[in-house]
Design an enzyme around this catalytic site. Structure first.
Site, PDB file in Angstrom:
ATOM      1  N   CYS A 242       0.797  -1.226   0.000  1.00 19.38           N
ATOM      2  CA  CYS A 242       0.000   0.000   0.000  1.00 19.38           C
ATOM      3  C   CYS A 242       0.829   1.276   0.000  1.00 19.38           C
ATOM      4  CB  CYS A 242      -0.980  -0.002   1.176  1.00 19.38           C
ATOM      5  SG  CYS A 242      -0.224   0.159   2.815  1.00 19.38           S
ATOM      6  N   HIS A 280      -2.226   1.007   7.064  1.00 18.90           N
ATOM      7  CA  HIS A 280      -2.655   1.091   5.667  1.00 18.90           C
ATOM      8  C   HIS A 280      -2.712   2.544   5.231  1.00 18.90           C
ATOM      9  CE1 HIS A 280      -4.479   0.135   1.878  1.00 18.90           C
ATOM     10  NE2 HIS A 280      -5.507   0.934   2.131  1.00 18.90           N
ATOM     11  N   ASP A 295      -8.142   4.264  -3.774  1.00 15.77           N
ATOM     12  CA  ASP A 295      -7.155   3.360  -3.197  1.00 15.77           C
ATOM     13  C   ASP A 295      -6.784   2.289  -4.224  1.00 15.77           C
ATOM     14  OD1 ASP A 295      -5.740   1.493  -1.604  1.00 15.77           O
ATOM     15  OD2 ASP A 295      -6.934   1.989   0.158  1.00 15.77           O
TER      16      ASP A 295
END
Length: 447
Positions: A242, A280, A295
Protein backbone atom coordinates in the site's frame (compact mmCIF):
# COMPACT_ATOMS: atom_id res chain seq x y z
CA UNK A 1 47.46 -12.94 -13.18
CA UNK A 2 46.41 -9.69 -11.58
CA UNK A 3 43.68 -7.65 -13.28
CA UNK A 4 44.08 -4.61 -11.06
CA UNK A 5 44.29 -1.39 -13.06
CA UNK A 6 47.28 0.92 -12.71
CA UNK A 7 47.52 4.60 -13.56
CA UNK A 8 49.18 3.63 -16.87
CA UNK A 9 46.09 1.70 -17.87
CA UNK A 10 43.92 4.81 -17.68
CA UNK A 11 46.40 7.38 -18.98
CA UNK A 12 45.94 9.09 -22.34
CA UNK A 13 42.81 7.32 -23.57
CA UNK A 14 42.05 7.44 -27.27
CA UNK A 15 38.64 8.93 -26.49
CA UNK A 16 37.24 10.91 -23.59
CA UNK A 17 36.37 8.45 -20.77
CA UNK A 18 32.63 7.85 -20.37
CA UNK A 19 32.69 9.22 -16.82
CA UNK A 20 34.13 12.52 -17.96
CA UNK A 21 31.67 12.63 -20.86
CA UNK A 22 28.72 12.18 -18.48
CA UNK A 23 30.00 14.88 -16.14
CA UNK A 24 30.60 17.24 -19.08
CA UNK A 25 27.11 16.50 -20.45
CA UNK A 26 25.53 17.26 -17.07
CA UNK A 27 27.48 20.52 -16.81
CA UNK A 28 26.43 21.48 -20.36
CA UNK A 29 22.78 20.69 -19.56
CA UNK A 30 22.79 22.65 -16.30
CA UNK A 31 24.61 25.62 -17.81
CA UNK A 32 22.32 25.70 -20.84
CA UNK A 33 19.23 25.69 -18.64
CA UNK A 34 20.62 28.47 -16.46
CA UNK A 35 21.52 30.59 -19.51
CA UNK A 36 18.08 30.07 -21.06
CA UNK A 37 16.39 31.00 -17.79
CA UNK A 38 18.61 34.08 -17.49
CA UNK A 39 17.55 35.12 -20.98
CA UNK A 40 13.94 34.86 -19.77
CA UNK A 41 14.72 37.26 -16.92
CA UNK A 42 15.50 34.75 -14.13
CA UNK A 43 19.08 35.70 -13.31
CA UNK A 44 19.05 34.77 -9.61
CA UNK A 45 18.35 31.05 -9.96
CA UNK A 46 20.78 28.19 -9.35
CA UNK A 47 20.78 24.62 -10.63
CA UNK A 48 19.34 23.44 -7.31
CA UNK A 49 16.49 25.93 -7.68
CA UNK A 50 15.60 24.57 -11.13
CA UNK A 51 15.64 20.99 -9.85
CA UNK A 52 13.41 22.07 -6.95
CA UNK A 53 10.81 23.61 -9.27
CA UNK A 54 10.60 20.39 -11.28
CA UNK A 55 9.26 18.66 -8.15
CA UNK A 56 6.65 21.27 -7.20
CA UNK A 57 2.95 21.09 -7.95
CA UNK A 58 1.11 24.19 -9.01
CA UNK A 59 -0.60 25.79 -6.02
CA UNK A 60 0.15 24.31 -2.58
CA UNK A 61 2.70 21.58 -1.84
CA UNK A 62 3.89 20.22 1.51
CA UNK A 63 7.61 20.57 2.19
CA UNK A 64 7.77 16.95 3.39
CA UNK A 65 6.26 15.79 0.10
CA UNK A 66 8.91 17.64 -1.94
CA UNK A 67 11.64 16.15 0.27
CA UNK A 68 10.36 12.65 -0.45
CA UNK A 69 10.20 13.23 -4.19
CA UNK A 70 13.73 14.66 -4.33
CA UNK A 71 15.19 12.11 -1.92
CA UNK A 72 16.59 14.81 0.40
CA UNK A 73 15.81 15.92 3.94
CA UNK A 74 13.16 18.46 4.87
CA UNK A 75 15.96 20.67 6.21
CA UNK A 76 17.46 20.78 2.73
CA UNK A 77 14.04 21.61 1.27
CA UNK A 78 13.58 24.45 3.76
CA UNK A 79 17.03 25.83 2.86
CA UNK A 80 16.17 25.98 -0.85
CA UNK A 81 12.68 27.32 -0.07
CA UNK A 82 14.11 30.19 2.02
CA UNK A 83 16.45 31.11 -0.84
CA UNK A 84 13.50 31.21 -3.25
CA UNK A 85 11.46 33.19 -0.72
CA UNK A 86 14.11 35.90 -0.75
CA UNK A 87 13.68 36.40 -4.50
CA UNK A 88 9.88 36.34 -4.22
CA UNK A 89 9.21 33.02 -6.00
CA UNK A 90 7.73 31.05 -3.07
CA UNK A 91 5.96 31.48 0.25
CA UNK A 92 6.27 29.08 3.21
CA UNK A 93 3.26 28.90 5.54
CA UNK A 94 1.86 26.76 8.31
CA UNK A 95 -0.83 24.35 7.17
CA UNK A 96 -4.07 25.61 8.77
CA UNK A 97 -5.35 22.03 9.02
CA UNK A 98 -2.16 20.59 10.53
CA UNK A 99 0.30 22.78 12.42
CA UNK A 100 3.00 20.11 12.05
CA UNK A 101 3.10 20.64 8.29
CA UNK A 102 4.62 23.45 6.26
CA UNK A 103 3.13 24.29 2.88
CA UNK A 104 5.01 25.75 -0.06
CA UNK A 105 3.00 28.16 -2.17
CA UNK A 106 4.12 29.48 -5.55
CA UNK A 107 3.79 33.22 -6.05
CA UNK A 108 3.00 34.69 -9.47
CA UNK A 109 6.74 34.86 -10.05
CA UNK A 110 7.08 31.23 -8.98
CA UNK A 111 4.42 30.17 -11.49
CA UNK A 112 6.38 31.97 -14.25
CA UNK A 113 9.62 30.28 -13.14
CA UNK A 114 7.96 26.85 -13.21
CA UNK A 115 6.55 27.44 -16.71
CA UNK A 116 9.80 28.89 -18.06
CA UNK A 117 11.74 25.95 -16.61
CA UNK A 118 9.59 23.50 -18.58
CA UNK A 119 9.92 25.62 -21.73
CA UNK A 120 13.71 25.83 -21.34
CA UNK A 121 14.01 22.06 -20.88
CA UNK A 122 11.97 21.56 -24.04
CA UNK A 123 14.30 23.95 -25.89
CA UNK A 124 17.36 21.99 -24.74
CA UNK A 125 15.80 18.71 -25.87
CA UNK A 126 14.89 20.19 -29.27
CA UNK A 127 18.49 21.36 -29.72
CA UNK A 128 19.86 17.91 -28.86
CA UNK A 129 17.50 16.22 -31.32
CA UNK A 130 18.77 18.51 -34.07
CA UNK A 131 22.46 18.06 -33.17
CA UNK A 132 22.61 14.26 -32.69
CA UNK A 133 19.66 13.19 -34.84
CA UNK A 134 16.34 11.73 -33.74
CA UNK A 135 17.46 8.08 -33.65
CA UNK A 136 20.53 8.78 -31.50
CA UNK A 137 18.51 11.12 -29.30
CA UNK A 138 15.90 8.44 -28.60
CA UNK A 139 18.60 5.83 -27.91
CA UNK A 140 20.35 8.21 -25.51
CA UNK A 141 17.07 8.96 -23.73
CA UNK A 142 16.29 5.25 -23.29
CA UNK A 143 19.74 4.58 -21.80
CA UNK A 144 19.66 7.54 -19.41
CA UNK A 145 16.21 6.56 -18.12
CA UNK A 146 17.35 3.10 -17.08
CA UNK A 147 17.71 2.31 -13.37
CA UNK A 148 21.46 2.30 -12.65
CA UNK A 149 21.20 0.88 -9.15
CA UNK A 150 22.41 2.39 -5.85
CA UNK A 151 25.22 4.91 -5.80
CA UNK A 152 28.55 3.12 -5.82
CA UNK A 153 30.54 3.36 -2.61
CA UNK A 154 27.65 4.84 -0.60
CA UNK A 155 26.89 3.30 2.79
CA UNK A 156 23.30 2.41 3.70
CA UNK A 157 21.62 5.50 5.14
CA UNK A 158 24.38 7.78 3.85
CA UNK A 159 21.86 10.32 2.59
CA UNK A 160 22.95 13.42 4.45
CA UNK A 161 26.27 13.71 2.68
CA UNK A 162 24.61 13.25 -0.70
CA UNK A 163 21.97 15.98 -0.36
CA UNK A 164 23.93 18.67 -2.17
CA UNK A 165 24.64 16.32 -5.08
CA UNK A 166 21.03 15.13 -5.21
CA UNK A 167 19.68 18.67 -5.24
CA UNK A 168 21.88 19.54 -8.22
CA UNK A 169 20.92 16.44 -10.25
CA UNK A 170 18.44 16.78 -13.08
CA UNK A 171 15.23 14.93 -12.07
CA UNK A 172 12.64 13.00 -14.02
CA UNK A 173 10.57 15.86 -15.39
CA UNK A 174 6.82 16.05 -14.87
CA UNK A 175 6.30 15.19 -18.54
CA UNK A 176 8.63 12.18 -18.37
CA UNK A 177 6.91 11.00 -15.18
CA UNK A 178 3.50 11.09 -16.86
CA UNK A 179 4.89 9.45 -19.99
CA UNK A 180 6.44 6.66 -17.90
CA UNK A 181 3.15 6.12 -16.07
CA UNK A 182 1.17 6.02 -19.32
CA UNK A 183 3.56 3.41 -20.71
CA UNK A 184 3.29 1.32 -17.52
CA UNK A 185 -0.51 1.44 -17.59
CA UNK A 186 -0.63 0.88 -21.35
CA UNK A 187 -3.13 3.68 -21.83
CA UNK A 188 -3.38 7.42 -22.32
CA UNK A 189 -3.85 9.57 -19.23
CA UNK A 190 -6.85 11.87 -18.74
CA UNK A 191 -6.57 15.55 -19.59
CA UNK A 192 -9.04 16.75 -16.93
CA UNK A 193 -9.27 16.01 -13.21
CA UNK A 194 -12.84 14.68 -13.09
CA UNK A 195 -14.64 11.94 -11.16
CA UNK A 196 -14.96 9.91 -14.34
CA UNK A 197 -11.21 10.20 -14.96
CA UNK A 198 -10.43 9.23 -11.36
CA UNK A 199 -12.62 6.12 -11.58
CA UNK A 200 -10.99 5.06 -14.84
CA UNK A 201 -7.48 5.56 -13.44
CA UNK A 202 -8.20 3.61 -10.25
CA UNK A 203 -9.66 0.62 -12.09
CA UNK A 204 -6.87 0.64 -14.68
CA UNK A 205 -4.13 0.89 -12.07
CA UNK A 206 -5.52 -2.05 -10.10
CA UNK A 207 -5.78 -4.24 -13.21
CA UNK A 208 -2.21 -3.56 -14.43
CA UNK A 209 0.05 -3.03 -11.40
CA UNK A 210 -0.02 -5.89 -8.88
CA UNK A 211 -0.10 -5.79 -5.12
CA UNK A 212 2.99 -7.66 -3.87
CA UNK A 213 5.21 -7.82 -0.80
CA UNK A 214 8.16 -9.72 -2.29
CA UNK A 215 10.80 -7.19 -1.24
CA UNK A 216 9.47 -7.12 2.33
CA UNK A 217 9.58 -10.92 2.56
CA UNK A 218 13.13 -10.95 1.17
CA UNK A 219 14.15 -8.23 3.67
CA UNK A 220 15.37 -5.95 0.90
CA UNK A 221 13.99 -2.82 2.55
CA UNK A 222 11.28 -0.49 1.25
CA UNK A 223 12.18 3.03 0.13
CA UNK A 224 9.34 5.53 -0.30
CA UNK A 225 11.30 8.16 -2.24
CA UNK A 226 9.73 9.03 -5.56
CA UNK A 227 12.88 8.00 -7.44
CA UNK A 228 12.80 4.54 -5.83
CA UNK A 229 9.11 4.04 -6.56
CA UNK A 230 9.52 5.13 -10.18
CA UNK A 231 12.51 2.80 -10.62
CA UNK A 232 10.72 -0.18 -9.07
CA UNK A 233 7.12 0.15 -10.25
CA UNK A 234 7.25 2.13 -13.49
CA UNK A 235 10.63 1.18 -14.92
CA UNK A 236 11.13 -2.16 -13.17
CA UNK A 237 7.64 -3.50 -14.02
CA UNK A 238 7.06 -4.46 -10.39
CA UNK A 239 4.22 -3.92 -7.96
CA UNK A 240 4.32 -3.08 -4.28
CA UNK A 241 2.23 -2.85 -1.13
CA UNK A 242 0.00 0.00 0.00
CA UNK A 243 2.67 2.56 0.89
CA UNK A 244 4.45 2.10 -2.42
CA UNK A 245 1.44 1.81 -4.72
CA UNK A 246 -0.67 4.55 -3.17
CA UNK A 247 2.17 7.06 -2.80
CA UNK A 248 3.12 6.79 -6.45
CA UNK A 249 -0.55 6.80 -7.48
CA UNK A 250 -1.07 10.00 -5.46
CA UNK A 251 1.88 11.59 -7.25
CA UNK A 252 0.20 10.70 -10.54
CA UNK A 253 -3.10 12.22 -9.42
CA UNK A 254 -1.42 15.45 -8.31
CA UNK A 255 0.51 15.69 -11.56
CA UNK A 256 -2.83 15.43 -13.38
CA UNK A 257 -4.33 18.25 -11.31
CA UNK A 258 -6.28 16.38 -8.62
CA UNK A 259 -6.36 17.70 -5.05
CA UNK A 260 -5.20 14.81 -2.88
CA UNK A 261 -4.67 14.22 0.85
CA UNK A 262 -3.11 11.13 2.47
CA UNK A 263 -4.72 9.19 5.33
CA UNK A 264 -3.75 6.23 7.48
CA UNK A 265 -6.08 3.33 8.19
CA UNK A 266 -6.53 0.16 10.23
CA UNK A 267 -7.10 -3.20 8.54
CA UNK A 268 -10.05 -5.22 9.90
CA UNK A 269 -10.45 -8.03 7.35
CA UNK A 270 -9.43 -10.78 9.80
CA UNK A 271 -11.79 -9.50 12.53
CA UNK A 272 -9.01 -8.77 15.05
CA UNK A 273 -9.88 -8.98 18.74
CA UNK A 274 -8.02 -5.75 19.52
CA UNK A 275 -7.85 -2.46 17.63
CA UNK A 276 -5.20 -2.94 14.92
CA UNK A 277 -2.43 -0.38 14.32
CA UNK A 278 -2.56 2.21 11.54
CA UNK A 279 -0.73 0.28 8.84
CA UNK A 280 -2.66 1.09 5.67
CA UNK A 281 -2.28 4.16 3.45
CA UNK A 282 -5.17 5.55 1.42
CA UNK A 283 -6.10 8.91 -0.14
CA UNK A 284 -9.01 11.33 -0.37
CA UNK A 285 -9.56 13.41 -3.52
CA UNK A 286 -11.52 16.68 -3.48
CA UNK A 287 -13.88 16.98 -6.45
CA UNK A 288 -16.87 19.13 -7.37
CA UNK A 289 -19.12 16.17 -6.56
CA UNK A 290 -17.63 15.78 -3.07
CA UNK A 291 -14.77 14.04 -1.29
CA UNK A 292 -13.89 10.59 -2.60
CA UNK A 293 -11.76 7.81 -1.17
CA UNK A 294 -9.47 6.32 -3.81
CA UNK A 295 -7.15 3.36 -3.20
CA UNK A 296 -5.02 1.11 -5.42
CA UNK A 297 -3.00 -0.57 -2.66
CA UNK A 298 -5.37 -2.68 -0.58
CA UNK A 299 -4.56 -6.36 -1.00
CA UNK A 300 -7.94 -7.88 -0.09
CA UNK A 301 -11.35 -7.19 -1.68
CA UNK A 302 -10.48 -3.58 -2.29
CA UNK A 303 -12.88 -0.92 -3.48
CA UNK A 304 -12.72 -0.88 -7.27
CA UNK A 305 -14.06 2.66 -7.68
CA UNK A 306 -13.81 6.00 -5.83
CA UNK A 307 -16.18 6.05 -2.86
CA UNK A 308 -17.92 9.21 -1.65
CA UNK A 309 -17.03 9.57 2.03
CA UNK A 310 -20.02 11.84 2.68
CA UNK A 311 -22.67 9.14 2.19
CA UNK A 312 -23.30 5.59 3.44
CA UNK A 313 -25.29 4.57 0.35
CA UNK A 314 -24.03 1.22 -1.02
CA UNK A 315 -22.30 1.35 -4.40
CA UNK A 316 -21.83 -1.46 -6.93
CA UNK A 317 -18.18 -1.20 -7.97
CA UNK A 318 -18.30 -4.12 -10.41
CA UNK A 319 -17.12 -6.61 -7.79
CA UNK A 320 -20.18 -6.43 -5.56
CA UNK A 321 -21.46 -3.75 -3.21
CA UNK A 322 -19.33 -1.53 -1.01
CA UNK A 323 -20.27 1.20 1.42
CA UNK A 324 -18.75 3.54 3.98
CA UNK A 325 -20.05 4.10 7.50
CA UNK A 326 -18.96 6.48 10.25
CA UNK A 327 -17.56 4.78 13.35
CA UNK A 328 -16.61 8.05 15.11
CA UNK A 329 -16.48 11.77 14.37
CA UNK A 330 -13.08 11.43 12.71
CA UNK A 331 -13.01 7.85 11.40
CA UNK A 332 -14.85 5.96 8.65
CA UNK A 333 -15.11 2.24 7.89
CA UNK A 334 -15.10 0.69 4.40
CA UNK A 335 -17.32 -2.40 4.19
CA UNK A 336 -18.05 -4.94 1.47
CA UNK A 337 -21.20 -7.04 1.14
CA UNK A 338 -20.32 -10.74 1.25
CA UNK A 339 -23.12 -13.32 1.15
CA UNK A 340 -25.71 -10.92 2.64
CA UNK A 341 -23.34 -9.75 5.41
CA UNK A 342 -21.42 -6.46 5.52
CA UNK A 343 -17.75 -7.26 6.21
CA UNK A 344 -15.30 -4.68 7.53
CA UNK A 345 -12.36 -4.02 5.20
CA UNK A 346 -10.47 -1.11 6.75
CA UNK A 347 -11.13 2.08 8.65
CA UNK A 348 -9.33 5.36 8.02
CA UNK A 349 -8.93 8.67 9.81
CA UNK A 350 -10.32 11.86 8.29
CA UNK A 351 -7.34 13.80 9.59
CA UNK A 352 -4.56 13.81 6.98
CA UNK A 353 -1.39 11.93 7.88
CA UNK A 354 2.06 13.51 7.80
CA UNK A 355 5.00 11.85 6.08
CA UNK A 356 6.66 10.89 9.36
CA UNK A 357 3.53 8.84 10.21
CA UNK A 358 3.87 7.04 6.89
CA UNK A 359 7.56 6.41 7.41
CA UNK A 360 6.91 4.87 10.84
CA UNK A 361 4.07 2.66 9.58
CA UNK A 362 6.09 1.55 6.55
CA UNK A 363 9.09 0.76 8.77
CA UNK A 364 6.89 -1.35 11.05
CA UNK A 365 5.30 -3.32 8.22
CA UNK A 366 8.62 -3.85 6.43
CA UNK A 367 10.80 -4.77 9.43
CA UNK A 368 8.81 -5.74 12.54
CA UNK A 369 8.90 -9.47 13.37
CA UNK A 370 5.11 -9.49 13.88
CA UNK A 371 4.34 -8.01 10.46
CA UNK A 372 2.55 -10.72 8.46
CA UNK A 373 4.23 -9.43 5.29
CA UNK A 374 7.52 -10.74 6.67
CA UNK A 375 6.31 -14.32 6.91
CA UNK A 376 4.66 -15.04 3.58
CA UNK A 377 4.45 -14.04 -0.07
CA UNK A 378 1.29 -12.19 -1.10
CA UNK A 379 0.73 -11.23 -4.75
CA UNK A 380 -2.57 -10.12 -6.26
CA UNK A 381 -3.93 -8.56 -9.43
CA UNK A 382 -7.51 -7.55 -10.18
CA UNK A 383 -9.45 -8.50 -13.30
CA UNK A 384 -12.93 -7.36 -14.42
CA UNK A 385 -14.89 -9.82 -12.25
CA UNK A 386 -12.52 -10.54 -9.39
CA UNK A 387 -8.91 -11.09 -8.52
CA UNK A 388 -6.05 -13.51 -9.12
CA UNK A 389 -3.96 -14.18 -6.01
CA UNK A 390 -0.79 -16.05 -5.14
CA UNK A 391 -0.33 -16.80 -1.43
CA UNK A 392 2.97 -18.60 -1.11
CA UNK A 393 2.38 -21.71 -3.26
CA UNK A 394 -1.42 -21.38 -3.54
CA UNK A 395 -2.82 -19.83 -6.71
CA UNK A 396 -6.40 -18.54 -6.47
CA UNK A 397 -8.73 -17.07 -9.05
CA UNK A 398 -11.86 -15.36 -7.72
CA UNK A 399 -14.88 -14.39 -9.81
CA UNK A 400 -17.38 -12.61 -7.58
CA UNK A 401 -17.81 -14.89 -4.55
CA UNK A 402 -16.73 -18.02 -6.43
CA UNK A 403 -13.14 -19.20 -5.94
CA UNK A 404 -10.95 -21.72 -7.75
CA UNK A 405 -7.57 -22.63 -6.29
CA UNK A 406 -4.65 -24.97 -6.63
CA UNK A 407 -1.16 -25.51 -5.24
CA UNK A 408 2.04 -24.99 -7.22
CA UNK A 409 4.43 -27.91 -7.11
CA UNK A 410 7.81 -26.17 -7.39
CA UNK A 411 9.80 -22.95 -7.34
CA UNK A 412 9.98 -23.04 -11.14
CA UNK A 413 6.19 -23.22 -11.35
CA UNK A 414 5.88 -20.29 -8.91
CA UNK A 415 8.39 -18.22 -10.89
CA UNK A 416 6.58 -18.97 -14.17
CA UNK A 417 3.17 -17.98 -12.74
CA UNK A 418 4.71 -14.80 -11.31
CA UNK A 419 5.84 -13.80 -14.79
CA UNK A 420 2.89 -15.05 -16.83
CA UNK A 421 -0.01 -13.98 -14.59
CA UNK A 422 1.41 -10.96 -12.78
CA UNK A 423 4.07 -9.66 -15.17
CA UNK A 424 6.85 -9.84 -12.56
CA UNK A 425 10.34 -11.05 -13.45
CA UNK A 426 12.71 -11.42 -10.50
CA UNK A 427 16.46 -11.62 -10.17
CA UNK A 428 17.09 -13.56 -6.95
CA UNK A 429 20.31 -14.32 -5.18
CA UNK A 430 20.97 -17.90 -4.06
CA UNK A 431 19.98 -16.95 -0.49
CA UNK A 432 16.75 -15.30 -1.67
CA UNK A 433 15.85 -18.27 -3.85
CA UNK A 434 16.31 -20.55 -0.85
CA UNK A 435 14.01 -18.32 1.26
CA UNK A 436 11.30 -18.48 -1.39
CA UNK A 437 11.70 -22.23 -1.91
CA UNK A 438 11.40 -22.85 1.83
CA UNK A 439 8.19 -20.83 2.22
CA UNK A 440 6.67 -22.52 -0.84
CA UNK A 441 7.36 -25.96 0.62
CA UNK A 442 5.53 -24.99 3.83
CA UNK A 443 2.16 -24.60 2.08
CA UNK A 444 -0.28 -21.81 1.30
CA UNK A 445 -0.43 -18.38 2.86
CA UNK A 446 -3.49 -19.28 4.96
CA UNK A 447 -1.56 -21.63 7.21
Amino acid sequence: MSTRLTIKDVEAPLQQPLGQALISANQWMSSSLLHLMKAKGHDKLTGAHLTFFCHLNCGVTHASEVARRMGISRQAVYKITRELQRIGALELREDPDDKRQKTIIMTDLGERVALDTRVSMAEVEAHLREVVGLRRFESMAQILRLEWGPQLGAETGEAEGQEALTAQALPLSATDFLDAYAIRLGASLPEEATLEALARLQRLHMSVIPFENIDVFLKRGISLTRASLVAKILKGQRGGYCFELNLLYADLLRALGFRVSQHLGRVWIRDPQQTPPRTHLTHIVELEEGRFLTDVGFGARALRAPLNIQTDTPVDDGDGFIRMIAISDDEKMVQRLHKDTWKNQYSFELRPAVDSDLESANHYMATHPESHFRHGLFIGLFHPTGRTGLWNNRLTDRHGDEMTEGDLASFDAWEAILKDRFGISLSLSAVEKELVSNILSNGDGKS
